[in-house]
Design an enzyme around this catalytic site. Structure first.
Site, short mmCIF file in Angstrom:
data_model
loop_
_atom_site.label_atom_id
_atom_site.label_comp_id
_atom_site.label_asym_id
_atom_site.label_seq_id
_atom_site.Cartn_x
_atom_site.Cartn_y
_atom_site.Cartn_z
CB CYS A 109 30.45 53.56 28.79
SG CYS A 109 31.44 53.50 27.53
CD GLU A 110 27.99 57.36 22.69
OE1 GLU A 110 26.64 57.79 22.84
OE2 GLU A 110 28.65 57.92 22.00
CG HIS A 111 32.49 54.33 23.15
ND1 HIS A 111 32.93 55.47 23.96
CD2 HIS A 111 32.02 54.61 22.13
CE1 HIS A 111 32.88 56.61 23.30
NE2 HIS A 111 32.24 56.32 22.14
CG HIS A 112 33.15 49.59 26.77
ND1 HIS A 112 33.74 51.03 26.81
CD2 HIS A 112 34.01 48.74 25.90
CE1 HIS A 112 35.03 50.84 25.91
NE2 HIS A 112 35.12 49.77 25.67
CD GLN A 150 32.96 62.03 33.24
OE1 GLN A 150 33.33 60.78 33.24
NE2 GLN A 150 33.50 63.14 33.65
CG HIS A 178 33.94 56.19 32.66
ND1 HIS A 178 33.61 56.43 31.23
CD2 HIS A 178 34.18 57.62 33.29
CE1 HIS A 178 33.47 57.80 31.15
NE2 HIS A 178 33.52 58.41 32.35
CB CYS A 180 34.13 50.49 30.13
SG CYS A 180 34.21 52.43 30.24
ZN LIG Z 1 33.33 52.55 27.83
#
Ligand SMILES: [Zn+2]
Length: 223
Positions: A109-112, A150, A178, A180
């Site tokens: 996941c590119e956010h976490h 995703q 995910h 996260c």
């Molecule tokens: Zn995430």
């Protein structure tokens, strides 16, 4: 960008584009130089957290993480790693749908920067060309080895298949967990996320239903 907006984008997993946002100078440094730099950064993070890096167990961690980032987990950022997508002529004139399902997805996941683990299912209808089955796994693997959202991963797989096969008639569904969401934040260990992209003939309801029925099939391969 304001901090609240950054949090909102991250927690809702919103992608800003179908392309992986890469800087123009993304490949100025060699892999070795990147590993060197990243290991120093990881060391700093660990030290900031208060960890004692003289401990035998932790000593090698910055280097291990840096190597894994550059060579494996984010190796698919490098266009040189794009698998060759050579195709063959459809000599046997198989004109029906071909589905490869349950392709393993390990992404991040590119956010976490936490893992996304799941399965991809790909279908296509040949318009004269066919692609090797293992090539489909390699396409999934290549685009998975990036910081991802995703939805974007699903679209990138379909676009790569469309380009290789010279047809719009490609579909992909991904069902993934995910970490996260599962291990932090809302801590929902049961939920998974489904994304889909339907190109060309797959936009037709009957064709789409046929594809979805195939990926639901459960064959008992062992007695
Ligand atoms: Zn995430």
């Amino acid at each position: 960008m304001k901090d609240e907006r950054i949090d909102e984008l991250g927690e809702n997993h919103i992608a800003t584009s179908a392309f992986t946002p890469l800087r123009k100078d993304a490949f100025v440094l060699s892999n070795e130089e990147k590993i060197e730099k990243i290991q120093n950064n990881i060391r700093q993070i660990m030290e900031t957290l208060g960890l004692d890096l003289t401990d035998d167990s932790l000593k090698g961690t910055p280097k291990r993480v840096a190597k894994a980032y550059v060579n494996e987990i984010f190796g698919g950022l490098n266009p040189d790693k794009m698998p060759s997508t050579s195709t063959f002529d459809n000599n046997y004139k198989y004109n029906e749908m071909l589905v490869e399902k349950n392709i393993v997805v390990y992404s991040t996941c590119e956010h976490h920067f936490l893992p996304i683990i799941g399965r991809a299912h790909i279908g296509y209808i040949s318009n004269g060309k066919v692609i090797g089955l293992s090539k489909m796994n390699r396409i999934v693997e290549y685009f998975s080895k990036r910081p991802q959202v995703q939805e974007r991963l699903t679209m990138q797989i379909v676009q790569a298949m469309q380009q290789a096969l010279g047809t719009e008639d490609v579909a992909c569904v991904i069902d993934a967990k995910h970490l996260c969401v599962n291990s932090r934040g809302i801590k929902d260990i049961e939920s998974s996320t489904v994304t889909s992209e339907f190109g060309g003939k797959f936009k037709d309801n009957d064709v789409r239903r046929e594809f979805l029925n195939y990926i639901k099939m459960e064959t008992a391969f062992s007695r």
